[in-house]
Structures are given as C-alpha cells and as structure tokens.
Motif scaffolding. Structure first.
Motif, PDB file in Angstrom:
ATOM      1  N   HIS A 111       0.810  -1.222   0.000  1.00 35.16           N
ATOM      2  CA  HIS A 111       0.000   0.000   0.000  1.00 35.16           C
ATOM      3  C   HIS A 111       0.846   1.276   0.000  1.00 35.16           C
ATOM      4  O   HIS A 111       0.289   2.375  -0.080  1.00 35.16           O
ATOM      5  CB  HIS A 111      -0.942  -0.006   1.206  1.00 35.16           C
ATOM      6  CG  HIS A 111      -1.999  -1.067   1.129  1.00 35.16           C
ATOM      7  ND1 HIS A 111      -3.154  -0.911   0.406  1.00 35.16           N
ATOM      8  CD2 HIS A 111      -2.051  -2.307   1.677  1.00 35.16           C
ATOM      9  CE1 HIS A 111      -3.892  -2.006   0.506  1.00 35.16           C
ATOM     10  NE2 HIS A 111      -3.244  -2.867   1.268  1.00 35.16           N
ATOM     11  N   GLN A 137      -7.165  -7.945  -5.092  1.00 36.82           N
ATOM     12  CA  GLN A 137      -6.023  -7.037  -5.010  1.00 36.82           C
ATOM     13  C   GLN A 137      -6.396  -5.567  -4.913  1.00 36.82           C
ATOM     14  O   GLN A 137      -5.618  -4.752  -4.391  1.00 36.82           O
ATOM     15  CB  GLN A 137      -5.081  -7.264  -6.188  1.00 36.82           C
ATOM     16  CG  GLN A 137      -5.670  -6.949  -7.546  1.00 36.82           C
ATOM     17  CD  GLN A 137      -4.669  -7.157  -8.663  1.00 36.82           C
ATOM     18  OE1 GLN A 137      -3.525  -6.754  -8.535  1.00 36.82           O
ATOM     19  NE2 GLN A 137      -5.085  -7.800  -9.739  1.00 36.82           N
ATOM     20  N   LYS A 138      -7.582  -5.180  -5.359  1.00 35.16           N
ATOM     21  CA  LYS A 138      -7.983  -3.779  -5.270  1.00 35.16           C
ATOM     22  C   LYS A 138      -8.930  -3.520  -4.099  1.00 35.16           C
ATOM     23  O   LYS A 138      -9.439  -2.406  -3.936  1.00 35.16           O
ATOM     24  CB  LYS A 138      -8.624  -3.331  -6.587  1.00 35.16           C
ATOM     25  CG  LYS A 138      -7.630  -3.306  -7.752  1.00 35.16           C
ATOM     26  CD  LYS A 138      -8.239  -2.735  -9.003  1.00 35.16           C
ATOM     27  CE  LYS A 138      -7.204  -2.698 -10.130  1.00 35.16           C
ATOM     28  NZ  LYS A 138      -7.785  -2.157 -11.393  1.00 35.16           N
ATOM     29  N   ASN A 139      -9.155  -4.545  -3.289  1.00 38.72           N
ATOM     30  CA  ASN A 139     -10.012  -4.375  -2.118  1.00 38.72           C
ATOM     31  C   ASN A 139      -9.286  -3.609  -1.021  1.00 38.72           C
ATOM     32  O   ASN A 139      -8.061  -3.717  -0.866  1.00 38.72           O
ATOM     33  CB  ASN A 139     -10.454  -5.734  -1.559  1.00 38.72           C
ATOM     34  CG  ASN A 139     -11.594  -6.337  -2.345  1.00 38.72           C
ATOM     35  OD1 ASN A 139     -11.975  -5.826  -3.393  1.00 38.72           O
ATOM     36  ND2 ASN A 139     -12.141  -7.429  -1.853  1.00 38.72           N
ATOM     37  N   TRP A 140     -10.057  -2.874  -0.242  1.00 38.88           N
ATOM     38  CA  TRP A 140      -9.494  -2.140   0.888  1.00 38.88           C
ATOM     39  C   TRP A 140      -8.776  -3.099   1.846  1.00 38.88           C
ATOM     40  O   TRP A 140      -9.291  -4.172   2.176  1.00 38.88           O
ATOM     41  CB  TRP A 140     -10.608  -1.414   1.653  1.00 38.88           C
ATOM     42  CG  TRP A 140     -10.105  -0.764   2.897  1.00 38.88           C
ATOM     43  CD1 TRP A 140      -9.548   0.483   2.991  1.00 38.88           C
ATOM     44  CD2 TRP A 140     -10.071  -1.322   4.203  1.00 38.88           C
ATOM     45  NE1 TRP A 140      -9.176   0.730   4.286  1.00 38.88           N
ATOM     46  CE2 TRP A 140      -9.486  -0.362   5.067  1.00 38.88           C
ATOM     47  CE3 TRP A 140     -10.479  -2.541   4.747  1.00 38.88           C
ATOM     48  CZ2 TRP A 140      -9.305  -0.579   6.424  1.00 38.88           C
ATOM     49  CZ3 TRP A 140     -10.297  -2.772   6.104  1.00 38.88           C
ATOM     50  CH2 TRP A 140      -9.711  -1.790   6.924  1.00 38.88           C
ATOM     51  N   SER A 185     -11.176  -9.908 -11.909  1.00 37.76           N
ATOM     52  CA  SER A 185     -11.837  -8.683 -12.363  1.00 37.76           C
ATOM     53  C   SER A 185     -12.356  -8.774 -13.798  1.00 37.76           C
ATOM     54  O   SER A 185     -13.446  -8.288 -14.110  1.00 37.76           O
ATOM     55  CB  SER A 185     -10.882  -7.491 -12.225  1.00 37.76           C
ATOM     56  OG  SER A 185      -9.701  -7.703 -12.965  1.00 37.76           O
TER      57      SER A 185
END
Length: 388
Positions: free
Chosen positions: A99, A239-242, A325
């Motif tokens: 991150h 991978q794009k989750n919080w 995705s």
C-alpha cells in the motif's frame, strides 16, 4: 448490560492510571496469561466462544507464516498479579510495501470496562509503532485482514460464527474516546438457506454456462494443490479491495492445514473459463457451535464431544467469494451460488442458515446479490485508525 456485569465481576478493584503497569510478554507464563485472559473476562458471557488453547499457542508461535514478513509484540495491563487487559502491536511489512504507507496495527485487544486500562494499552502500542517509523495506528487486526478484524459494532444478540470477532459494546466507546476514527465498516448478512434461488440468479447462472463457465468442487485428495489455485484467484480477485494483503504460499499451506478438518465435500468450489480458474467460493460449517462445548480443551473427552456436536451444527459461513476482475458481471458468482446451494440442499440438509461475511460496506454488488436471495444485514464490524 450483560457485558458490564461480566467485566465488573473480574478483579477486586479497577486500577487507575497511576497503578496500571504495561508489561511486555517475554515468557511462557506471560503468553499463558495473554491467551487465557479472554476466558476470564468472558466467563459469564453466554455468547463467548472459547478458541482452542492449542490453536492459539500455534498462532502466536513461529509456526505461523505471518511472522515471515511481520513482527508483533504482546502486552498485558497489570496491577500486581492481576491482569486487566491485553493488546498486540503489529508491524506488517507486506502491507506497507503493497500500500506504500506506514500503517501499524493493534490486535487481540481485550480490556475490563475501564478506559484507563484501554488507554494505557493503546498508548503503549502507539509508542511502539512510532518507534518503528509508523505514522498511523489501525485496528483491531488479528493479525491482518486475512484473519479476524474489526470490533463488533452492531449485532450483539447473536453468537459469533466461525472466524469472526466478538467483543463487548464498550470497546467502540473506548476507541472514540481515544480519538480513533472509523476507517472501514465490514458487514455480515444472514438468511435461511433457500429451497430455491431466485429466478434471476438461476437465469444469470445459465447465461454464464452458455459463455463457457464451468464450476467444480475441489478435489479433497489434492487439497493442498487446490488451495494454491485459491491463492492465485484470491491475489488476483481481491487485489484492489481495501486492506488487501497478498497471501503467500506459506500462508496458503498453513490455512489449508487449519481448514481441511472442517471442509465439507462440495462446498468449496472453483469456477473455470476454459482451463483458467476465474472464481472461488468457500462455505464452511460454523464450528464455533462445537468449540463452545470444548471450552478450549483438546483431549479424548472433548474430541468425543466435537464428534457428537458437529452433527448438530445448523449454520454455515460463506467466507470466501472472489471473481477475477476481467470475469466479473458475467454470471460467475451466480453460477457458484447455484452449485453451492444445490450441494447444500442435496447433501447437507441439517444446515438451516448461512452467514455471508465479511462484506465491505462499499461492495454494493455483493450486497445486492446476497440481498437478492433473502439475506439481511445483521452485524457490523468497525475498523478504526488514528494518526500517530
């Protein structure tokens, strides 16, 4: 409130700021106190589910692959020989690398209903994290988003299911009083297992089949290898989750070893497009019902209890649902639901309810999907953070 009665029943007097001692755990006796404290604090709480002592000791040992890339320090709040609280300070290098931030974490927080104790524990974690170069404290995480996280905020009338947090309501008051702010809410939905899925779900599942999507249950004879397929899907789909942290092969093997004894045939499914794995769904029985009867102990008597009570589990938890995705909005999730619920209905008629958790508060598509089959929001967990 029951939780206040429970916590007021432990200890002769509440400690004040000046006589609270924060002690770092550096011995087996200290770790014993750390692990056993919840058993004392929740001794009169009918909803508390005691974890197995053996599992907890393993979790805090070098056997846990989390410690290949992270470090943790454990602290107890004491007055004399009595323990009134505990907390873990966590620095997760993989999180910060992924991150590109400097967030440190607290976890495994427990405290009597006394803010002086909670403040002393959080002050200590903040000090440790600042010394490690962190600029934010976030939690609770036990140890990361790949495990239990958040404080229960709503839904205190229902027992916790497999691998979900449980705490008294006043923990949230402590966080606000300490200056913590909400960073994310996590949702849990529940419903009766439907006899038939809605027509729209079935229709979308059929469209996915016509597009070449197929679903199969994992092969239990190749469980470890199948879990590697899960790892690849997980790291792509989430991978794009919080809060996401990529899961490693060591963690996958560790998770496989922990979960294999409770996996039911036909309830862990993989979706394929041609030969490519594109989706994964994992549904597990709520073994908290069994753990409650075992009271933390693993011996011949409690094993017999586990065998007996495992047949009386009535709830499932759908804890893993991920679609790569590029294959979302193409009916893959509907097909996984159709096949999964068909297997429940055909093979496991003893189950009556299913919990869907956790779901990010801003993951509207998944919320709408579970609402479509009749699930209702019944618990909310909150993750907090504060600038250091």
């Amino acid at each position: 409130m029951l939780s206040k009665i429970i916590y007021r029943s432990y200890g002769d007097r509440f400690p004040s700021d000046e006589n609270i001692q924060i002690v770092e755990v550096k011995s087996k006796n200290g770790l014993d106190d750390f692990i056993k404290l919840p058993f004392k604090l929740y001794s009169k709480d009918p909803l508390f589910v005691p974890p197995l002592f053996k599992d907890m000791y393993n979790r805090f040992s070098v056997k846990n692959p989390f410690f290949l890339y992270a470090k943790a320090r454990y602290f107890l709040a004491k007055k004399g020989r009595k323990t009134f609280g505990r907390v873990t300070a966590i620095v997760n290098s993989r999180h910060n690398e992924f991150h590109r931030d400097r967030v440190g974490f607290f976890g495994f927080f427990e405290s009597i209903n006394n803010f002086a104790v909670a403040r002393s524990l959080l002050d200590k974690v903040s000090e440790v994290l600042r010394n490690e170069g962190m600029d934010t404290i976030r939690g609770p995480m036990n140890f990361s988003t790949n495990e239990e996280c958040g404080f229960l905020l709503e839904g205190f009338n229902d027992p916790p299911v497999l691998m979900t947090p449980y705490n008294p309501p006043y923990y949230n008051d402590f966080m606000q009083k300490y200056g913590m702010k909400k960073i994310k809410d996590l949702y849990a939905y529940i419903c009766e297992i439907p006899m038939e899925l809605p027509e729209k779900v079935l229709r979308v599942a059929e469209i996915a089949e016509k597009r070449g999507i197929r679903v199969r249950p994992i092969d239990m004879r190749r469980f470890e290898l199948e879990m590697r397929v899960f790892k690849d899907i997980y790291n792509s789909a989430w991978q794009k989750n919080w809060g996401f942290i990529p899961i490693t092969i060591e963690e996958t093997n560790y998770l496989a070893k922990r979960l294999k004894p409770i996996v039911l045939s036909g309830l862990i499914l993989i979706a394929y497009k041609d030969e490519e794995p594109v989706g994964f769904m994992g549904v597990l029985p709520d073994i908290n019902f069994v753990l409650k009867k075992m009271r933390g102990r693993l011996n011949p008597f409690t094993i017999l209890k586990a065998i007996y009570y495992s047949k009386k589990i009535r709830c499932l938890r759908l804890l893993l649902l991920g679609i790569k995705s590029e294959h979302r909005n193409k009916g893959v999730d509907a097909l996984l639901f159709r096949e999964g619920f068909k297997n429940v209905k055909d093979k496991y008629k003893q189950f009556h309810k299913v919990e869907f958790s956790w779901i990010l508060e801003d993951n509207i598509p998944v919320q709408r999907l579970v609402e479509m089959i009749g699930a209702r929001l019944y618990k909310i967990y909150r993750v907090y953070e504060k600038n250091l």
